[in-house]
Design an enzyme around this catalytic site. Structure first.
Site, PDB file in Angstrom:
ATOM      1  N   CYS A   1     -10.895  28.230  16.790  1.00 59.06           N
ATOM      2  CA  CYS A   1     -10.273  27.681  18.088  1.00 59.06           C
ATOM      3  C   CYS A   1      -9.876  27.701  18.931  1.00 59.06           C
ATOM      4  O   CYS A   1      -9.469  27.522  19.828  1.00 59.06           O
ATOM      5  CB  CYS A   1      -9.201  26.780  16.944  1.00 59.06           C
ATOM      6  SG  CYS A   1      -8.864  25.380  15.683  1.00 59.06           S
TER       7      CYS A   1
ATOM      8  N   ASN B   1      -5.531  18.480  10.431  1.00 61.08           N
ATOM      9  CA  ASN B   1      -7.189  19.197   9.856  1.00 61.08           C
ATOM     10  C   ASN B   1      -7.545  18.374   8.828  1.00 61.08           C
ATOM     11  O   ASN B   1      -7.308  17.821   7.930  1.00 61.08           O
ATOM     12  CB  ASN B   1      -6.178  20.821   8.861  1.00 61.08           C
ATOM     13  CG  ASN B   1      -5.106  20.775   8.126  1.00 61.08           C
ATOM     14  OD1 ASN B   1      -4.594  19.888   8.460  1.00 61.08           O
ATOM     15  ND2 ASN B   1      -5.198  21.739   7.149  1.00 61.08           N
TER      16      ASN B   1
ATOM     17  N   GLU C   1     -10.291  18.747   5.543  1.00 61.00           N
ATOM     18  CA  GLU C   1     -10.999  19.450   5.319  1.00 61.00           C
ATOM     19  C   GLU C   1     -12.169  19.158   4.323  1.00 61.00           C
ATOM     20  O   GLU C   1     -12.504  17.368   4.748  1.00 61.00           O
ATOM     21  CB  GLU C   1     -10.237  20.276   4.111  1.00 61.00           C
ATOM     22  CG  GLU C   1      -8.903  20.973   4.126  1.00 61.00           C
ATOM     23  CD  GLU C   1      -8.652  21.682   3.374  1.00 61.00           C
ATOM     24  OE1 GLU C   1      -8.066  22.815   3.279  1.00 61.00           O
ATOM     25  OE2 GLU C   1      -8.123  21.265   1.792  1.00 61.00           O
TER      26      GLU C   1
ATOM     27  N   ALA D   1     -15.127  19.409   0.697  1.00 68.61           N
ATOM     28  CA  ALA D   1     -15.748  19.785  -0.153  1.00 68.61           C
ATOM     29  C   ALA D   1     -16.687  20.710   0.326  1.00 68.61           C
ATOM     30  O   ALA D   1     -16.646  22.016  -0.468  1.00 68.61           O
ATOM     31  CB  ALA D   1     -15.873  19.032  -1.643  1.00 68.61           C
TER      32      ALA D   1
ATOM     33  N   GLU E   1      -6.791  21.774  15.185  1.00 68.91           N
ATOM     34  CA  GLU E   1      -6.413  22.114  17.161  1.00 68.91           C
ATOM     35  C   GLU E   1      -7.743  21.179  17.161  1.00 68.91           C
ATOM     36  O   GLU E   1      -7.918  20.759  18.638  1.00 68.91           O
ATOM     37  CB  GLU E   1      -6.570  23.409  17.373  1.00 68.91           C
ATOM     38  CG  GLU E   1      -5.431  24.443  16.935  1.00 68.91           C
ATOM     39  CD  GLU E   1      -5.197  24.694  15.301  1.00 68.91           C
ATOM     40  OE1 GLU E   1      -4.566  26.167  14.930  1.00 68.91           O
ATOM     41  OE2 GLU E   1      -6.290  24.057  14.927  1.00 68.91           O
TER      42      GLU E   1
END
Length: 135
Positions: A92, A45, A47, A49, A58
């Site tokens: 996903c 994953n 991320e 801000a 995935e």
């Protein structure tokens, strides 16, 4: 579900998990897919801000697969950062369904190595697919 696939994909998913960019949630997830030709691709994953712009593990694994010219998932494994299973989010599930059949195995693996096996058809019944656009 092939035990060798689960072991291979789990190792790849947990390795990718180490590279997770998750400074906001600290919820590190890894995923790995294998194609019908036996090639495997992993992702973590990522991320941002700007929270809605993040990407799930995935989606990263699927993107890596597609960028190398593959269009089918034979099995996907999702590695959790804790003792709970990390099920794919709704988005996903749709991404997996785009490259899988209803009986494609989906395995969630906990940090301790426990597994939960299901299929994308069970996770996303009546998935919207390309053939639905032809009607």
């Amino acid at each position: 579900m092939n035990k060798n696939n689960i072991e291979q994909l789990s190792a790849l998913a947990f390795n990718a998990q180490k590279n997770s960019h998750s400074p906001y949630s600290n919820f590190k997830v890894g995923a790995a897919v294998i194609t019908p030709t036996g090639e495997a691709f992993a992702g973590c994953n990522v991320e941002s801000a700007a929270f809605p712009l993040g990407q799930c593990a995935e989606a990263t694994a699927i993107g890596n697969m597609v960028s190398q010219g593959h269009k089918r998932i034979s099995h996907i494994v999702i590695a959790s950062p804790n003792e709970e299973f990390c099920f794919p989010c709704g988005g996903c599930r749709q991404k997996i369904a785009e490259f899988a059949t209803d009986d494609t195995p989906v395995t969630m693996v906990s940090k301790q190595g426990q597994t939960h096996n299901t299929t994308i058809g069970e996770l996303l019944p009546n998935a919207f697919r390309a053939h639905d656009l032809e009607k």
